[in-house]
Design an enzyme around this catalytic site. Structure first.
Site, PDB file in Angstrom:
ATOM      1  N   HIS A 130       0.825  -1.209   0.000  1.00  0.00           N
ATOM      2  CA  HIS A 130       0.000   0.000   0.000  1.00  0.00           C
ATOM      3  C   HIS A 130       0.859   1.258   0.000  1.00  0.00           C
ATOM      4  CE1 HIS A 130      -4.266  -1.344   1.411  1.00  0.00           C
ATOM      5  NE2 HIS A 130      -4.141  -1.292   0.119  1.00  0.00           N
ATOM      6  N   ARG A 170      -9.987  -3.046 -11.198  1.00  0.00           N
ATOM      7  CA  ARG A 170     -10.047  -3.964 -10.062  1.00  0.00           C
ATOM      8  C   ARG A 170     -11.405  -3.792  -9.383  1.00  0.00           C
ATOM      9  NH1 ARG A 170      -5.371  -0.986  -9.587  1.00  0.00           N
ATOM     10  NH2 ARG A 170      -6.361   0.182  -7.900  1.00  0.00           N
ATOM     11  N   ARG A 211     -11.846  -6.733 -14.534  1.00  0.00           N
ATOM     12  CA  ARG A 211     -11.505  -8.031 -13.942  1.00  0.00           C
ATOM     13  C   ARG A 211     -12.613  -8.432 -12.978  1.00  0.00           C
ATOM     14  NH1 ARG A 211      -6.113  -8.234 -10.566  1.00  0.00           N
ATOM     15  NH2 ARG A 211      -7.417  -7.147  -9.043  1.00  0.00           N
ATOM     16  N   GLU A 271      -1.661 -15.550 -14.647  1.00  0.00           N
ATOM     17  CA  GLU A 271      -1.002 -15.314 -13.362  1.00  0.00           C
ATOM     18  C   GLU A 271      -0.388 -16.577 -12.788  1.00  0.00           C
ATOM     19  OE1 GLU A 271      -3.684 -12.304 -10.956  1.00  0.00           O
ATOM     20  OE2 GLU A 271      -4.927 -13.711 -12.095  1.00  0.00           O
ATOM     21  N   ASN A 288       2.836  -9.710 -11.053  1.00  0.00           N
ATOM     22  CA  ASN A 288       3.061  -9.825  -9.606  1.00  0.00           C
ATOM     23  C   ASN A 288       2.812 -11.248  -9.127  1.00  0.00           C
ATOM     24  OD1 ASN A 288       3.474  -7.082  -9.735  1.00  0.00           O
ATOM     25  ND2 ASN A 288       1.485  -6.544  -8.900  1.00  0.00           N
ATOM     26  N   ASP A 289       1.627 -11.789  -9.433  1.00  0.00           N
ATOM     27  CA  ASP A 289       1.319 -13.158  -9.020  1.00  0.00           C
ATOM     28  C   ASP A 289       2.109 -14.176  -9.832  1.00  0.00           C
ATOM     29  OD1 ASP A 289      -0.398 -13.254  -6.788  1.00  0.00           O
ATOM     30  OD2 ASP A 289      -2.075 -12.559  -7.998  1.00  0.00           O
ATOM     31  N   ARG A 307       4.762 -12.937  -1.939  1.00  0.00           N
ATOM     32  CA  ARG A 307       4.851 -11.488  -2.166  1.00  0.00           C
ATOM     33  C   ARG A 307       4.883 -10.700  -0.871  1.00  0.00           C
ATOM     34  NH1 ARG A 307      -0.154 -10.210  -5.856  1.00  0.00           N
ATOM     35  NH2 ARG A 307       0.413  -8.099  -5.249  1.00  0.00           N
ATOM     36  N   CYS A 313      -0.451  -6.220 -17.168  1.00  0.00           N
ATOM     37  CA  CYS A 313      -1.060  -5.247 -16.262  1.00  0.00           C
ATOM     38  C   CYS A 313      -0.473  -5.341 -14.859  1.00  0.00           C
ATOM     39  CB  CYS A 313      -2.570  -5.429 -16.205  1.00  0.00           C
ATOM     40  SG  CYS A 313      -3.098  -7.022 -15.533  1.00  0.00           S
TER      41      CYS A 313
END
Length: 851
Positions: free
Chosen positions: A468, A575, A611, A704, A727-728, A738, A775
């Site tokens: 965050h 999202r 998504r 992912e 990321n995933d 992560r 993305c």
């Protein structure tokens, strides 16, 4: 929570043979010293919740669990007799102290054969602990019992008085001892201690360290101290029989003599030299510390250390009423502050404030803090203990919150502590002008409250690029590095620092020429940023004319507006989970349609890729019942959760099907790992009437998982587009969490294994004639984007604040150069090698004459 003093039916936490406590092999249980109940000889190695309530304690040995029902009654489930001696071997906890549980939820798992072989007995007492407030009735008859079947009834005690307590009159005595009990204070020693002082007129408390004192007449309170062999405990007794009570309690703790204490201290302290030897040396003048870029930009300033902790020393508790009032006032002050932020700050800051509001009102935290205050704890200590236990729940239990929620919990913990201390929670610490903040980690509230006119940049020893606070730094355009390692914390405060948020390095006390060259780069960078902003709405083409589409990742209509202003060509990732999180019920189709319509209106005819709900695992939704999972990241999440909760998914798809917009709507499925998942969603959309739309919906998937990348050729026959979530994909490919700070500097999408999966995905997309986008975080990474282009990616979606710079950098490249970089990267052996190559490339590009 239900009102107290309600009748309660206790269900069986085990499956096996139910019997009376009378023939229990342990006199503590057969004599009902701790309380009344039944005994069960289990045939299944599981303990499940016998009612809705709260976990009070789970000892390190995990052989027992204390629970409190919603009516206030407290219970002990003790797996086996003398099982504490296994020291946790054969036991596994599925929940943690402070966690809310529901009837039937898995609490503990144990190896039947191992416990039977090494413990005195498998007979497991299920007890209502003595308090005087409740009594047991209607014990189940001897015979077989299965999970959830009624064991006995618990009702408010009629005319029964609690154990003798002192009125407060009389002397007060105290003594500190080193506990000599082999396994510390567990059920049997607690029972012996309670029995010893039962007839005495004295209030007796035991305290370890800075924990709140525990009432020595409460088994739960004593066991919650977590006292082990050799730990120091202070016993305090007050009242007419204080002296006698103190002597009996000290005797029950089997105090170690001085020589044994010294021997134990030397053994436990033996590791200190090793730990000290592993501390990194302080960086020398001119040293360059490598880190992971989290928010781009250049900064020159002086180091300022910031800690996300509050010292809670020597806090004395007032009355229970006064401490609870103090906590209630602090919570209200923080709540008002967060509501104001959520309403006025906008963007990422508002989203974070809204998430923190939900955590602030979390009953698991508030109830545990109130419980600790009721035990005699001061409000700051009680609140900190509640936060610590919630964090422990997040770490150890399957019912985790969002991945970044550990930082969020620490954040609200810090806000409330500051309010309790009488500080202004709207303003952070004073920082010198030109500060580069150094910290082990940083909380969103700390960043929001820093004076941004004085702040130049941030560098963290830990942290992740997707946290965050990193996302917040990007939105505020503050240069930031993460995962710099422990050497960063040895930097002397006040040292001159050069922070490069693009190359991922921080220079400590540079010499004059290096500092002057860096200052010139800052001047040139400011000019370049203005040019980039002026050209941000122009389309992005490489030097040899390849068209690159640059879109934005968004979560709201406000995000969409900011993205359009920043030059985004559309939304490459909407999202939708923010519409589902931090609320008590799912939004219906009408609510969702209104949300999506507002976003579509802002985007107008630009692309909009939505998504579907990506929840479950590390992003649970409170109103969806999910079983605890040993590894949430590999559990029921994304489309798996959607297909298990069809009504939830259908409501979302119905809203999307009803959404009319001037450009085709693109719907994207998260966490796909098989073809049948895609087919199930398409069949659901057909059943809901997508064919009746004026314009068809384009269905795509997130790549992912390694599984999706490896069967991308088959998935490409089922969908209209791919979007790679780096990321995933990175965490699953590298088997690195992560959220684990120790791995943050190794979790890199530029790892050749990840790049190979990107190559396979693009290859499959090209063969099927469908577009492939990225993305994930790599899309906005200035070092990663050229490699992605070289692998064939032509669409990148990123935070809006990165768009102008990324467009400008990509316009400087040719596809031939990008393909060469990608080829070299695929042949390398590590992400570090690839980053080093890209660092040299970026430096060469920025050298004079190479613009």
């Amino acid at each position: 929570m239900n009102e107290e003093n309600q009748d309660l039916t206790v269900g069986s936490p085990l499956s096996g043979w139910c019997a009376s406590l009378d023939d229990s092999p342990d006199p503590v249980f057969s004599g009902r010293v701790l309380g009344d109940g039944v005994s069960i000889d289990p045939v299944v190695g599981e303990v499940r919740a016998p009612f809705d309530g709260e976990v009070l304690t789970v000892p390190e040995s995990r052989h027992a669990i204390n629970l409190r029902a919603d009516n206030g009654a407290e219970f002990l489930i003790h797996v086996g007799i003398d099982s504490v001696g296994l020291a946790g071997e054969g036991f596994e906890a599925a929940v943690a102290s402070g966690e809310r549980v529901r009837r039937g939820q898995l609490l503990l798992k144990f190896d039947l054969e191992k416990v039977l072989r090494r413990a005195a007995s498998l007979r497991t007492p299920v007890l209502l602990l003595q308090s005087g407030a409740f009594e047991v009735a209607g014990h189940r008859s001897e015979g077989p019992v299965d999970f959830g079947e009624a064991l006995f009834e618990v009702s408010p005690a009629a005319g029964q008085e609690a154990a003798v307590e002192a009125s407060g009159d009389g002397p007060e005595v105290a003594q500190t001892v080193a506990v000599g009990l082999e396994h510390g204070i567990h059920a049997r020693p607690a029972a012996a201690l309670i029995e010893a002082i039962k007839p005495l007129e004295a209030s007796v408390f035991c305290q370890q360290g800075e924990l709140p004192p525990a009432n020595a007449r409460s088994a739960v309170a004593l066991m919650s101290l977590g006292v082990n062999y050799g730990d120091q405990v202070t016993v305090t007794a007050r009242g007419q029989d204080a002296g006698k009570a103190l002597g009996l309690v000290v005797e029950a703790l089997k105090p170690l003599d001085e020589s044994v204490q010294q021997e134990h201290f030397l053994k436990t302290a033996a590791v200190e030299p090793v730990i000290q030897a592993e501390l990194p040396e302080a960086p020398v003048d001119g040293a360059v510390i490598r880190a992971q870029p989290a928010s781009p930009g250049l900064a020159r300033g002086t180091g300022f250390r910031l800690d996300a902790e509050v010292a809670l020393l020597d806090i004395k508790a007032g009355s229970v009423e006064a401490e609870q009032a103090a906590l209630t006032g602090a919570l209200e002050q923080v709540r008002n502050h967060l509501q104001q932020l959520a309403e006025t700050d906008g963007g990422t800051g508002a989203e974070i404030a809204a998430a923190h509001l939900a955590l602030l009102d979390d009953p698991m935290i508030a109830d545990h803090a109130a419980y600790r205050i009721g035990q005699g704890g001061a409000a700051p200590l009680a609140w900190q203990d509640a936060i610590d236990r919630a964090v422990e729940t997040l770490k150890r239990a399957g019912d985790a919150r969002m991945l970044e929620r550990e930082d969020d919990l620490r954040d609200i913990g810090l806000r409330v502590q500051r309010a309790l201390a009488g500080e202004d929670i709207g303003h952070g610490p004073e920082i010198p002008d030109g500060s580069i903040v150094l910290a082990d980690n940083l909380l969103p509230s700390q960043l929001l409250e820093l004076d941004r006119d004085r702040l130049r940049g941030i560098c963290l020893a830990a942290g992740g690029a997707t946290s965050h606070v990193a996302i917040l730094a990007i939105s505020l355009e503050i240069p930031m590095l993460v995962a710099a390692g422990p050497q960063l914390l040895r930097v002397e405060i006040g040292s001159e620092l050069l922070l490069d948020g693009e190359l991922g390095e921080i220079t400590v006390r540079p010499d004059g020429p290096v500092a002057e060259r860096f200052e010139q780069r800052i001047v040139e960078d400011k000019k370049l940023r203005q040019v980039e902003q002026d050209q941000s709405h122009a389309e992005c083409r490489t030097r040899d004319g390849a068209r690159i589409h640059i879109l934005a990742n968004i979560g709201s209509a406000q995000d969409a507006l900011a993205a359009v202003k920043a030059g985004a060509e559309g939304a490459g990732l909407l999202r939708t989970e923010f519409a589902f999180m931090d609320r008590n019920r799912a939004p219906d189709s009408a609510e969702q349609l209104a949300i999506y319509s507002r976003i579509s209106d802002v985007l107008e005819s630009r692309p909009m890729v939505v998504r579907t709900l990506d929840a479950g695992g590390d992003k649970p939704v409170s109103y969806i019942e999910q079983q605890a999972e040993e590894n949430p990241a590999l559990g029921v999440r994304g489309i798996r959760l959607g297909l298990e909760n069809e009504a939830l998914l259908e409501a979302q798809l119905r809203a999307l099907i009803e959404l009319e917009r001037p450009a085709p709507l693109q719907v994207m499925i998260p966490m796909v790992s098989s073809v049948h998942e895609v087919r199930a969603v398409r069949q659901m959309m057909n059943r809901l009437g997508q064919d009746d739309r004026n314009t068809p919906i384009r269905l795509g998937i997130m790549i992912e998982t390694p599984a999706a990348a490896l069967i991308a050729d088959r998935l490409a026959q089922e969908v209209d587009f791919f979007s790679i979530g780096t990321n995933d994909l990175t965490q699953y490919t590298l088997c690195m969490d992560r959220g684990e700070p120790r791995l943050a500097n190794r979790l890199d999408a530029l790892h050749p294994a990840v790049l190979e999966l990107v190559r396979l995905t693009v290859q499959a997309g090209d063969a099927a004639g469908i577009p492939v986008a990225v993305c994930g975080g790599a899309a906005g990474d200035l070092m990663a984007a050229p490699v992605l282009l070289g692998l064939g990616v032509r669409e990148l979606s990123m935070p809006g604040s990165l768009i102008a710079r990324q467009k400008a950098r990509l316009r400087m490249l040719s596809m031939e150069t990008c393909e060469s970089l990608a080829g070299r990267a695929l042949a390398m052996s590590s992400a570090r090698e690839v980053r080093s190559m890209m660092r040299e490339f970026v430096l060469a590009q920025s050298a004079p004459g190479n613009g």
